[in-house]
Structures are given as C-alpha cells and as structure tokens.
Design a protein around this motif. Structure first.
Motif, short mmCIF file in Angstrom:
data_model
loop_
_atom_site.label_atom_id
_atom_site.label_comp_id
_atom_site.label_asym_id
_atom_site.label_seq_id
_atom_site.Cartn_x
_atom_site.Cartn_y
_atom_site.Cartn_z
N LYS A 221 33.68 3.12 -27.26
CA LYS A 221 32.98 2.88 -25.99
C LYS A 221 31.61 2.25 -26.22
O LYS A 221 30.79 2.17 -25.30
N GLY A 222 31.33 1.84 -27.46
CA GLY A 222 30.05 1.19 -27.78
C GLY A 222 28.92 2.14 -28.03
O GLY A 222 27.75 1.73 -28.03
N ILE A 223 29.22 3.42 -28.30
CA ILE A 223 28.18 4.44 -28.49
C ILE A 223 28.20 4.92 -29.94
O ILE A 223 29.24 5.35 -30.45
N ASP A 224 27.05 4.84 -30.61
CA ASP A 224 26.91 5.32 -31.98
C ASP A 224 26.35 6.74 -31.95
O ASP A 224 25.25 6.97 -31.44
N VAL A 225 27.11 7.69 -32.49
CA VAL A 225 26.64 9.08 -32.58
C VAL A 225 26.41 9.41 -34.05
O VAL A 225 27.26 9.16 -34.89
#
Length: 334
Positions: A221-225
């Motif tokens: 989803k384009g989110i870096d955690v």
C-alpha cells in the motif's frame, strides 16, 4: 578436503552476514538524503517529543522540512519544543495534542485519542514516529512493585503505540504512502535477556514483532513500517545503568542518533541506524549468551541495591495503586 571447503564456505558466509549491516550503513551514508516530504507527505507525528531522542528527532524532521504534530502529556513542555522548532526551522508548522499515553484504554485517554484522530484527519501525515516509552520501575524483580506499575508500562509501550498507529495509518492507506517508525530496543533484539528489566524488554519485543508484521501487511500500500533498535544514548536515563559506563565510547548523543534515525526511515523493517550501536550489537553477538546474562544480572542486582538504598520501593496493599512515575524513555536502552 570436502569438509574443509564446506567449513570455509560456512565461515565466509558467516563473516559476510556480519559485515552486511556495516556495508549497508556505509552505502546509505554515501547516498543523498531522502526527501521525506515528497516521498511520504508534509506532516510528521512524534510521540514523546519533549526530551531525549524524541526531542532531537522532532527537531531533525523539522530541519528536513516536515511539519510536526507533537504528542505528549505536558502542555508547557509541548510549547517549549514547539518554540524550539520555530527557531530552528521558521517555515515549519507545528500542532500539539495533549495525550497522557499512560491513560490509554480509559475514558480520558479515549477522548485524547479522539482529538488526535481529528487532528491528523485534516493533515497530509506522511511519517509517524512512536518514540514514547516507560522504564519504571528500574532494576526490579516482578514482585518489587504492584501490578499497576506493569500495567502503566504495558499501556504506554504496547497499547499506546498500537492505538496511535491505528489512528494515523488509515490516512496513509487512503493516500497510498507513508512511513511508521517505532523505537524498539537492542535489549530485546541483541541481548539474550535483560534480567530485572523483564517487562521492559518484553514490551520492546512486541514493538519489533508488531512492526515486522505491519511492514509485510502494508508495503503493498506504499507504507514503510520500521522498527529501530537503539542501544544507549547519552542522557539521564542511560546514566542510571552501570554498564552504560563500559559502553560510553559507543554511546551517541540524542542529536547524533536522531540524524541517523531520520536518514534510515524507509530502509528495512528492522534497523540499527547508528554505527556505534551496530558495533555494540556485534559485541553482544560474539559474547556467549550465558556470560552476557551473568554479567547483566550481576550489574542489575547491584543497581537494584543502590536504588533501594536511595529510594526504597513502596509496597502497596493488595488492590491499591503504586505511585510509579511515568517516564518517556527517549534513549537509554530505548
């Protein structure tokens, strides 16, 4: 000779695995700074921004052009860090949300979280830094304090981190970009155990696993955690550890750590941003677990004795609440 060649190959692979973090660090240092605002969004949310690593990280993000939502429990200290940011980066906007993270899962905490959700819904929040944490009581057996002390630690280190992430990440999903940075600890990643800091190390292990799972869930989803696992950082908290003196040459200042931490945003699910901390990690890796545990237990028993001599722990009657302070542990064994 086949067995010798196999051993040599295994040894070479082992050395390569140990050298990889250092090579990655050097490669990242040679790159230019990532434009966080363009990559993720214009605003960053930072919890526990009034002291230590949290304050330094907020200032570093501001220098990189990020507007800031500052989340803490002390209005006066929030105004102070807002003023410091305005002086360091006049073009940066700040908003403050008063939220005592030790009240999560209470009516008062729910109301403060509602205000945080309302604040971030109207903003292009691209980065979340979950920095706040609790390290109280220090150097204690499980039975040294009433259960409310451990409940406070669980609320801040686990529940609050989870709730704040859940409040911020929906907007990132909607926009298709974002970065979540959770401050874990080498105490749960590089050390075999942390005697007399059992609950703290256990909560930080949750942070690492929570971050890794979210990294897998949200990367499409384009989110870096990311979970960052620091070791000692200079300050009052680190000075409370007797072993911190041994690691003084490998202990960066909060500002040094923050510069590395911000540079590493978006690079890996688990990382040790500071080079000196990577060296400390290597030392912990090569020392036998039994020896590390024996040394840590001995040091922490000594620390417990000294702390009880200076301020005896109160023993509360069953069913009553111990008076245990709420401390943002921005650094130390973070």
């Amino acid at each position: 000779m086949a067995w010798f060649a196999s051993l040599a190959l295994l040894g070479a692979l082992h050395v390569a695995a140990l050298a990889f973090p250092l090579l990655s660090h050097l490669a990242l240092c040679l790159r230019g700074h990532k434009d966080l605002r363009r990559r993720y969004g214009a605003w960053a949310v930072v919890t526990g921004p009034t002291s230590g690593m949290g304050r330094s990280t907020a200032l570093e993000l501001a220098r990189r052009g990020m507007n800031l939502v500052l989340v803490g429990r002390n209005p006066a200290k929030l105004r102070d860090i807002s003023s410091a940011i305005s002086k360091a980066a006049p073009a940066v906007q700040t908003k403050t949300v008063v939220l005592d993270l030790s009240l999560v899962s209470t009516a008062q905490g729910d109301e403060a979280l509602r205000r945080l959700r309302q604040t971030v819904e109207a903003l292009d929040v691209g980065v979340l830094v979950n920095n706040a944490g609790v390290l109280e009581p220090p150097a204690a057996f499980l039975h040294d304090a009433g259960e409310e002390a451990w409940v406070d630690m669980i609320r801040v280190n686990l529940l609050a981190l989870t709730e704040v992430t859940a409040a911020v990440i929906p907007g990132m999903v909607e926009r298709g970009r974002g970065a979540v940075v959770n401050f874990g600890s080498m105490s749960s990643e590089a050390l075999p155990s942390l005697p007399l800091y059992t609950m703290y190390a256990a909560t930080k292990r949750y942070v690492a696993r929570f971050s890794k799972c979210l990294h897998v869930e949200y990367r499409s989803k384009g989110i870096d955690v990311q979970c960052q696992a620091p070791f000692f950082v200079t300050g009052a908290m680190a000075s409370g550890f007797s072993e911190a003196k041994l690691f003084a040459p490998l202990t960066p200042t909060p500002d040094d750590y923050a510069r590395a931490a911000v540079r590493w945003i978006g690079h890996g699910a688990l990382c040790v941003p500071n080079l000196r901390h990577q060296i400390a990690w290597f030392i912990a890796y090569v020392v036998p677990d039994w020896l590390l545990e024996e040394l840590l237990l001995r040091e922490h028993l000594w620390q417990r004795k000294e702390l009880r001599r200076m301020r005896p722990l109160p023993r509360a009657p069953a069913g009553t609440r111990d008076l245990v302070s709420y401390t943002c542990t921005s650094g130390c064994l973070s």
